[in-house]
Write a protein that holds these residues in place. Structure first.
Motif, mmCIF file in Angstrom:
data_model
loop_
_atom_site.group_PDB
_atom_site.id
_atom_site.type_symbol
_atom_site.label_atom_id
_atom_site.label_comp_id
_atom_site.label_asym_id
_atom_site.label_seq_id
_atom_site.Cartn_x
_atom_site.Cartn_y
_atom_site.Cartn_z
ATOM 1 N N PRO A 4 19.342 -21.939 -21.023
ATOM 2 C CA PRO A 4 20.401 -20.915 -20.955
ATOM 3 C C PRO A 4 21.154 -20.958 -19.618
ATOM 4 N N ARG A 10 21.240 -17.661 -12.248
ATOM 5 C CA ARG A 10 20.308 -16.829 -11.476
ATOM 6 C C ARG A 10 19.640 -17.600 -10.352
ATOM 7 N N LEU A 290 9.709 -27.360 -17.906
ATOM 8 C CA LEU A 290 10.761 -27.340 -18.933
ATOM 9 C C LEU A 290 10.686 -28.589 -19.808
ATOM 10 N N ALA A 292 7.980 -30.416 -20.330
ATOM 11 C CA ALA A 292 6.775 -30.332 -21.148
ATOM 12 C C ALA A 292 7.025 -29.445 -22.360
ATOM 13 N N LEU A 293 7.776 -28.353 -22.148
ATOM 14 C CA LEU A 293 8.049 -27.437 -23.257
ATOM 15 C C LEU A 293 8.912 -28.086 -24.331
ATOM 16 N N GLY A 294 9.509 -29.232 -24.005
ATOM 17 C CA GLY A 294 10.275 -29.950 -25.015
ATOM 18 C C GLY A 294 11.752 -30.081 -24.712
ATOM 19 N N PHE A 295 12.202 -29.576 -23.555
ATOM 20 C CA PHE A 295 13.615 -29.760 -23.200
ATOM 21 C C PHE A 295 13.845 -31.222 -22.844
ATOM 22 N N PHE B 94 1.572 -25.066 -24.027
ATOM 23 C CA PHE B 94 0.999 -25.436 -22.730
ATOM 24 C C PHE B 94 0.534 -24.202 -21.961
ATOM 25 N N GLU B 109 12.359 -13.725 -21.364
ATOM 26 C CA GLU B 109 13.136 -14.979 -21.386
ATOM 27 C C GLU B 109 12.238 -16.203 -21.245
ATOM 28 N N LEU B 113 12.015 -19.214 -24.082
ATOM 29 C CA LEU B 113 12.456 -20.591 -23.795
ATOM 30 C C LEU B 113 12.144 -21.612 -24.897
ATOM 31 N N PRO B 114 10.863 -21.725 -25.328
ATOM 32 C CA PRO B 114 10.585 -22.754 -26.339
ATOM 33 C C PRO B 114 11.331 -22.505 -27.656
ATOM 34 N N ARG B 161 4.034 -17.634 -24.200
ATOM 35 C CA ARG B 161 5.026 -18.710 -24.304
ATOM 36 C C ARG B 161 4.447 -19.890 -25.082
#
Lengths: 387, 231
Positions: A4, A10, A290, A292-295, B94, B109, B113-114, B161
Motif C-alpha cells: 500500500p 508513512r 515483505l 517472505a510474505l509473498g510480495f 511466518f 494493516e 498485508l498478506p 498475520r
C-alpha cells in the motif's frame, strides 16, 4: 496487488527530519528552476503584451528594433497613405514615432541607466488601449512636456509628476504618468514627436505604427510595403515585433537557468540517493519480511521508488510554493535588444508548475531508483537474518 | 510408520551448502522426513546445525542444492521465484523471533498485508483481519502501531498475520526467543490452539525446552544431519 502507498508515505513521515532535509535540498533546486522559467516567462509576457494583434510596426529593413531604424519623411508619407489603415473619428490611425535612448540616473543609487524616449503623435494613444494616463494629463503637442511610464516615475530621478528631466539640451516637465500594465511601455517616456525630433536633431522617424482596419489584411499591406521600390522598410505585426525582441533574452535566461539547475539537481539527486540508501539499509528485515510474505521483487522496487517520488514531489511543492512568492518581485534589467531598461515580474504559469513538478519527480525517481533496485534484489534469507 | 494420510510435507534427500570464500560448508546433508497434517513439529539442535536453513527451505524462501520438498502435493523446490512467492503468500504463515511487524503499519494493516496479495475485496479483508485479531485476543488493539504493543502482543499480531490467509503450514523461527516466561507461555498456548482447534501444521525451530515440550514431535539436527526421530 502491491504494497500500500501508505507504507511508502508513512515511512517518510516516520523519519521526518531526514525527509525534511532531503526535500529542502530538492525544494531549493526546484525553486531556482521555477524562478528562472518564471523570469523568462515574465520577460516574454511583458514584451509580447506590449503589442496588439491588429497593429503593424514599420521599421527599416533588417533593423531589429526601433532604435536601429530610420524612416525619412518621404517614405513615411508613402506608408501613411496605405488603404488598409483604419480610420476612427475622421482620423487615420497611424503614428510616426521616434525612439531615442537616453541615460537617466536611478532614484536611490543615482546610477545611470538607459531609458527609451518615444516621440508620439496624438493617435499613438488611440492605438494602444493598454496605455492609460493615471495621473496628470497628456503632454500638449508643440510643448516641452512629457509623460512618464509608471515604472519610470518610480525608479528614475526626475521622473515623477511635476519634476523635470534634462535631455536634448532642454528641460522637460513631466505632466503625466501613464500606466501600461505589464508591458514595455511602462518603462518609456513619451513626448511630442516633433519636439523630440528637433531636440535630438533627428531628421528621420524611427517607426510608423498603424492600425489595420481589418487584421486579415496584414499580408497584403506587408507585401505592398516591402515590395515598394521607394521604400526600404519592413512591416511586422506589433506582437511579432515585440515577441522577437524577447526571444534572445528569454532564451539566454532559460539556458542559463536550466544549466544551473541541472548542476544543482545533481547534488539534490545524490542527497535523495543517500537518504534512500539509508532507508533501505534501515529496513532490510522489513524487506525480507515483505518478500517472505509473498510480495514480489517488483512490489518492493515500486514501494521504494514511490517513496522517493513522494520525497521529490514534496520538494517540488515546497520549492514552487516559495517560487510563487517571487511573483511579488519586480525585476528591472537591460533589454539587450534595445539597450533600454525594462521592468518585469516573475510570472508563474501552469506550464511552469507542470514542468517544475515533473522536474522534481524526475529528481526523486533518479535518486530513488538505485536504492530501490538494491532493496528489490536482496536475498530473503540474508535480509531476514539482518535482524 | 502407518501411512494412513499422505504427509503434508515430504522432504527427500535434501542437501544444502554455503560457500564461504573458497570453502564450501555443508549445512544440510541428505535429509529425508515427512510431516503429517496437523502435526506440531519442533526442530532442535545447536547453533549452526542447519535447523533454520531447513525451516527456510520448507518455507520456500531459500533454495536447496539437491533433493525435493513437496508440500500439499506441490514440489516447491522446482518452482521459479515469482511462482514460489505466490505460493508462499497462499500456503505458508511466518512467525519470527522478533515478530517482524512493519513499524509504520497498524496491527490491522500488518495483518492485512498478506491479504493484499489475494483477490479479496476491502470488506472481505476487513472481516478476515478482524476474525484473526479476535482469535489472538487483540481485537481492541487493531489501530495500535507495533511500538505501542508489548512483545507478547506483537507476537500475537504476527501470528494473526500468519493465520490470516488460512495457510496449511505455519513456520516459526524461535517464536518465544524474545519473550518473557508468561508471554512465551501464552504464545505456545495459542500455537497449540492453532494445531488442535484449526488443524494447522506447525514447524518450529526452537532452543526453548518449554516450547519443545508443546510439540508433538522433536527433530534433532546435528551438523546438518537428523540424529533421531527421522521417521
Amino acid at each position: 496487488m502491491s504494497i500500500p502507498y501508505s507504507y511508502s508515505f508513512r515511512n517518510l513521515w516516520t523519519r521526518r527530519l531526514t525527509t525534511v532535509l532531503t526535500a529542502s535540498g530538492m525544494a531549493l533546486v526546484v525553486f531556482v528552476f521555477a524562478a528562472t522559467l518564471m523570469l523568462a516567462e515574465g520577460l516574454r509576457k511583458t514584451l509580447v503584451d506590449t503589442g496588439s494583434y491588429d497593429n503593424v510596426v514599420v521599421i527599416r529593413k533588417s533593423a531589429q528594433t526601433e532604435v536601429q531604424s530610420g524612416i525619412d519623411r518621404s517614405q513615411a508619407a508613402v506608408v501613411e497613405t496605405q488603404p488598409e489603415i483604419a480610420v476612427a473619428g475622421g482620423k487615420r490611425l497611424v503614428a510616426k514615432e521616434i525612439v531615442v535612448l537616453i541615460s537617466l540616473p536611478k532614484r536611490g543609487s543615482g546610477k545611470p541607466s538607459n531609458v527609451i524616449i518615444r516621440g508620439v503623435s496624438a493617435t499613438s494613444l488611440l492605438m494602444r488601449p493598454q496605455v492609460k494616463v493615471i495621473e496628470g494629463r497628456m503632454p500638449r503637442p508643440g510643448s516641452a512636456e512629457i509623460m512618464a511610464g509608471a515604472s519610470i516615475a518610480k525608479r528614475f530621478k526626475g521622473g515623477g509628476i511635476g519634476e523635470t528631466l534634462r535631455f536634448g539640451m532642454r528641460d522637460w516637465t513631466v505632466v503625466g504618468i501613464f500606466e501600461a500594465g505589464n508591458t514595455g511601455f511602462s518603462s518609456e517616456i513619451w513626448g511630442d514627436v516633433d519636439q523630440l525630433m528637433q531636440a535630438f536633431r533627428r531628421p528621420v522617424y524611427s517607426s510608423i505604427i498603424f492600425k489595420l482596419r481589418d487584421p486579415s489584411e496584414f499580408a497584403r499591406v506587408k507585401e505592398r510595403i516591402e515590395g515598394d521600390p521607394r521604400l526600404t522598410l519592413e512591416a511586422k505585426r506589433e506582437i511579432t515585433f515585440y515577441a522577437d525582441q524577447s526571444q534572445a533574452m528569454a532564451k539566454f535566461l532559460r539556458i542559463l537557468g536550466i544549466t544551473l539547475t541541472i548542476i544543482f539537481s545533481l547534488g539534490a539527486v545524490i542527497g535523495a540517493m543517500i537518504t534512500m540508501y539509508a532507508a533501505v539499509a534501515n529496513r532490510v528485515t522489513e524487506i525480507g519480511t515483505l518478500r517472505a510474505l509473498g510480495f514480489q521483487r517488483g512490489s518492493i522496487l515500486a514501494a521504494f521508488v514511490l517513496e522517493s517520488l513522494f520525497l521529490g514531489l514534496l520538494g517540488g511543492v515546497v520549492g514552487l510554493f516559495f517560487a510563487s512568492f517571487m511573483q511579488l518581485v519586480t525585476i528591472s534589467t537591460m533589454n539587450w535588444q534595445t539597450f533600454s531598461e525594462l521592468a518585469f515580474t516573475f510570472t508563474l504559469t501552469l506550464d511552469i508548475i507542470g514542468k517544475s513538478l515533473i522536474f522534481s519527480l524526475v529528481m526523486g525517481f533518479v535518486g530513488g531508483l538505485l536504492p530501490a533496485v538494491r532493496a528489490a534484489r536482496m536475498n530473503i534469507v540474508d535480509a531476514l537474518r539482518a535482524t | 510408520m502407518a501411512e494412513t494420510t499422505p504427509p503434508i510435507v515430504a522432504v527427500r534427500n535434501l542437501s544444502k551448502s554455503y560457500r564461504r570464500g573458497q570453502q564450501t560448508v555443508p549445512v544440510l546433508q541428505d535429509i529425508s522426513f515427512d510431516i503429517a497434517p496437523g502435526e506440531f513439529l519442533a526442530l532442535m539442535g545447536p547453533s549452526g546445525s542447519g535447523k533454520s536453513t531447513l525451516l527456510n527451505l520448507i518455507a520456500g524462501i531459500d533454495k536447496a542444492d539437491s533433493g525435493t520438498i513437496t508440500i500439499g502435493g506441490v514440489e516447491i523446490t522446482t518452482l521459479p521465484e515469482a511462482e514460489l512467492a505466490a505460493w508462499r503468500a497462499g500456503n505458508v504463515g511466518f512467525i519470527f523471533q522478533f515478530y517482524n511487524l512493519i513499524p509504520v503499519l497498524t496491527a490491522f494493516e500488518n495483518v492485512e498485508l498478506p491479504l493484499l496479495l489475494t483477490g479479496l475485496t476491502r470488506r472481505e479483508r476487513r472481516d478476515h483481519v478482524e476474525t484473526v485479531l479476535s482469535l489472538v485476543g487483540l481485537a481492541d488493539r487493531m489501530d495500535h502501531y507495533p511500538s505501542q504493543l508489548s512483545g507478547g502482543q506483537q507476537q500475537r499480531v504476527a501470528i494473526a498475520r500468519a493465520m490470516v490467509t488460512d495457510p496449511e503450514i505455519l513456520v516459526a523461527d524461535e517464536p518465544t526467543g524474545d519473550l518473557d516466561r508468561v508471554s512465551a507461555g501464552e504464545i505456545l498456548a495459542l500455537m497449540e490452539r492453532l494445531v488442535h482447534g484449526f488443524g494447522k501444521t506447525i514447524i518450529m525451530v526452537t532452543h526453548d525446552p518449554r516450547a519443545a515440550e508443546q510439540a508433538h514431535r522433536l527433530l534433532h539436527l546435528e551438523k546438518g544431519e537428523l540424529t533421531d526421530g527421522a521417521g
